[in-house]
Design an enzyme around this catalytic site. Structure first.
Site, PDB file in Angstrom:
ATOM      1  N   LYS A 101       1.023  -1.227  -0.111  1.00 21.05           N
ATOM      2  CA  LYS A 101       0.112   0.039  -0.065  1.00 21.05           C
ATOM      3  C   LYS A 101       0.852   1.204  -0.080  1.00 21.05           C
ATOM      4  CE  LYS A 101      -4.459   0.688   0.423  1.00 21.05           C
ATOM      5  NZ  LYS A 101      -5.415  -0.361   0.036  1.00 21.05           N
TER       6      LYS A 101
HETATM    7  N1  GLU Z   1      -7.073  -0.067  -3.421  1.00 19.72           N
HETATM    8  C1  GLU Z   1      -7.785  -1.352  -3.519  1.00 19.72           C
HETATM    9  C2  GLU Z   1      -7.939  -1.980  -2.406  1.00 19.72           C
HETATM   10  O1  GLU Z   1      -7.538  -1.604  -1.217  1.00 19.72           O
HETATM   11  C3  GLU Z   1      -7.420  -1.822  -4.655  1.00 19.72           C
HETATM   12  C4  GLU Z   1      -5.894  -2.640  -4.944  1.00 19.72           C
HETATM   13  C5  GLU Z   1      -5.344  -3.061  -6.247  1.00 19.72           C
HETATM   14  O2  GLU Z   1      -6.323  -3.185  -7.077  1.00 19.72           O
HETATM   15  O3  GLU Z   1      -4.397  -3.244  -6.258  1.00 19.72           O
HETATM   16  O4  GLU Z   1      -8.270  -3.183  -2.609  1.00 19.72           O
END
Ligand code: GLU
Length: 410
Positions: A101
């Site tokens: 993240k």
């Molecule tokens: N931000 C989204 C999540 O928390 C998608 C993450 C992604 O597609 O890599 O799942």
């Protein structure tokens, strides 16, 4: 959402499974934490300096994967927590990724489009050494979207040659995938429909409430409304509204999109309520689809819904979770409920790598069985061993990540 909260959920599973100290230690700490200073020239000539983060939690099952958020509350602890959740999420749905993240501590509403672009490109300059199509693949999250991903792809490609697979959630015109924008909300809605039926509630005529009518909340509401459920309470950063007859979901979404404040407030024909009244709504299904940490223990004490499906990441604090479970409220946890987004990100990455693109129907036909299988597997563990669904999902994820970690070697 704090790292401590995530650890509590994780330890619940590792202790039940008795994985031992060595594996437990490996599964807790992020493998890499990058913190950068992002300095840009503002439109008025002044200097803007922001903190940026990319945390890579675990890549035992595949490249690191996870979103990037632009929010004034982003900090190291939160990004660590969210990166860890991505490791468990990708394992629950069985897609070949690890967890990561990132984010920038900024209120993007205060920035012009040109400033946002400079910020995104400068951030990419700072992290391009640690991301890549086979290494770590960012995606949209809170306050980031297809345009943000387009800038990152373009900037990264200046260093590495044309690399669409370095990010997912790109616009369709730039090697994005059909269905990606709706995918997270679609997964939330599907989990909601399956869980309602499991609770013996007919979705046609069921009532629901949604906090946050952004990408996830709006698509989930649309799909639930199409299935005959009635949205009776809704709200966001601007305030909360109640309409016992049920909102016209399309009109409400159009109102939010046209509203410069991007809020539901001002929508005609509804009563204004406060957060306390909203969260205590007597609905079948409550969907928190805004930020983390909203359901605290005192809040949980007032809640009267039968089912919570977590659209946001980390909306429920551990002590609130335990209290709700004790009271018999079913909770479909974030790492299952909102995994439709990353699953469709995986489809986008596969299409990018193959240079072969699928129709929207192909995407949706592939998404549903993956989510259904994950939902059923979690349900099976929960029912067979009398665990709540979050514990069951963590057990499933820890089992998969633990096995991959041991097989790859320390
Ligand atoms: N931000 C989204 C999540 O928390 C998608 C993450 C992604 O597609 O890599 O799942």
């Amino acid at each position: 959402m704090s790292f401590e909260d995530t650890i509590r959920y994780l330890f619940n599973a590792t202790r039940i499974m008795d994985v031992g100290d060595r594996i437990e230690k490996l599964l807790v700490t992020p493998e890499r934490q990058v913190k950068v200073e992002v300095a840009i020239e503002m439109d008025d000539g002044s200097l803007g300096v922001y903190e940026g983060f990319r945390v890579q939690h675990n890549d035992a099952r595949g490249p690191y994967k996870g979103g990037l958020r632009f929010h004034h509350e982003v900090d190291q602890d939160e990004v660590n927590a969210l990166a860890s959740l991505m490791t468990w999420k990708t394992a629950v749905v069985g897609i070949p990724y690890g967890g990561a993240k990132g984010g920038i501590q900024v209120d993007p509403r205060g920035l012009s489009l040109a400033e946002l672009e400079r910020l995104t490109r400068k951030f990419t300059d700072k992290i391009e050494v640690v991301i890549g199509p086979q290494v770590d693949i960012p995606a949209p999250d809170v306050n980031t979207d297809g345009q943000t991903m387009a800038w990152i792809m373009d900037q990264y490609s200046k260093y590495h040659g044309y690399s669409p697979a370095v990010v997912t959630g790109k616009p369709i015109e730039l090697s994005g995938s059909q269905g990606r924008v709706a995918a997270t909300g679609r997964g939330v809605a599907l989990c909601g429909l399956w869980a309602l039926r499991d609770l013996g509630i007919d979705p046609a005529g069921a009532t629901f409430a949604v906090q946050g009518l952004g990408n996830v909340g709006s698509w989930a509401s649309r799909i639930l409304a199409d299935a005959g459920a009635r949205l009776v309470a809704v709200g966001d950063h601007g305030g909360y509204l109640h309409n016992p007859e049920g909102f016209d979901v399309e009109a409400l979404i159009a109102h939010v999109e046209e509203n410069p404040d991007r809020s539901v407030m001002g929508f005609a024909g509804a009563d204004e309520i406060d957060f306390d009244t909203f969260i205590a709504s007597e609905v079948d299904l409550m969907i928190p689809a805004a930020l983390g940490g909203v359901i605290t223990k005192p809040v949980a004490e007032t809640m009267r819904c039968k089912l919570i499906v977590e659209g946001a990441n980390g909306p429920t604090k551990p002590d609130a979770h335990d209290l709700l479970v004790e009271r018999g409220v079913m909770i479909v946890p974030d790492i299952l409920a909102n995994a439709g987004g990353v699953t469709c990100s995986y489809f986008e990455w596969v299409q990018n790598n193959q240079h072969f693109y699928w129709s929207e129907k192909d995407v949706n036909d592939r998404l549903e069985p993956i989510l259904r299988k994950a939902y059923e597997s979690v349900n099976e563990i929960a029912t067979a061993r009398k665990f709540d669904h979050r514990t069951a999902a963590f057990i499933m994820a820890v089992r998969e990540v633990g096995k991959a970690t041991v097989m790859r070697g320390i």
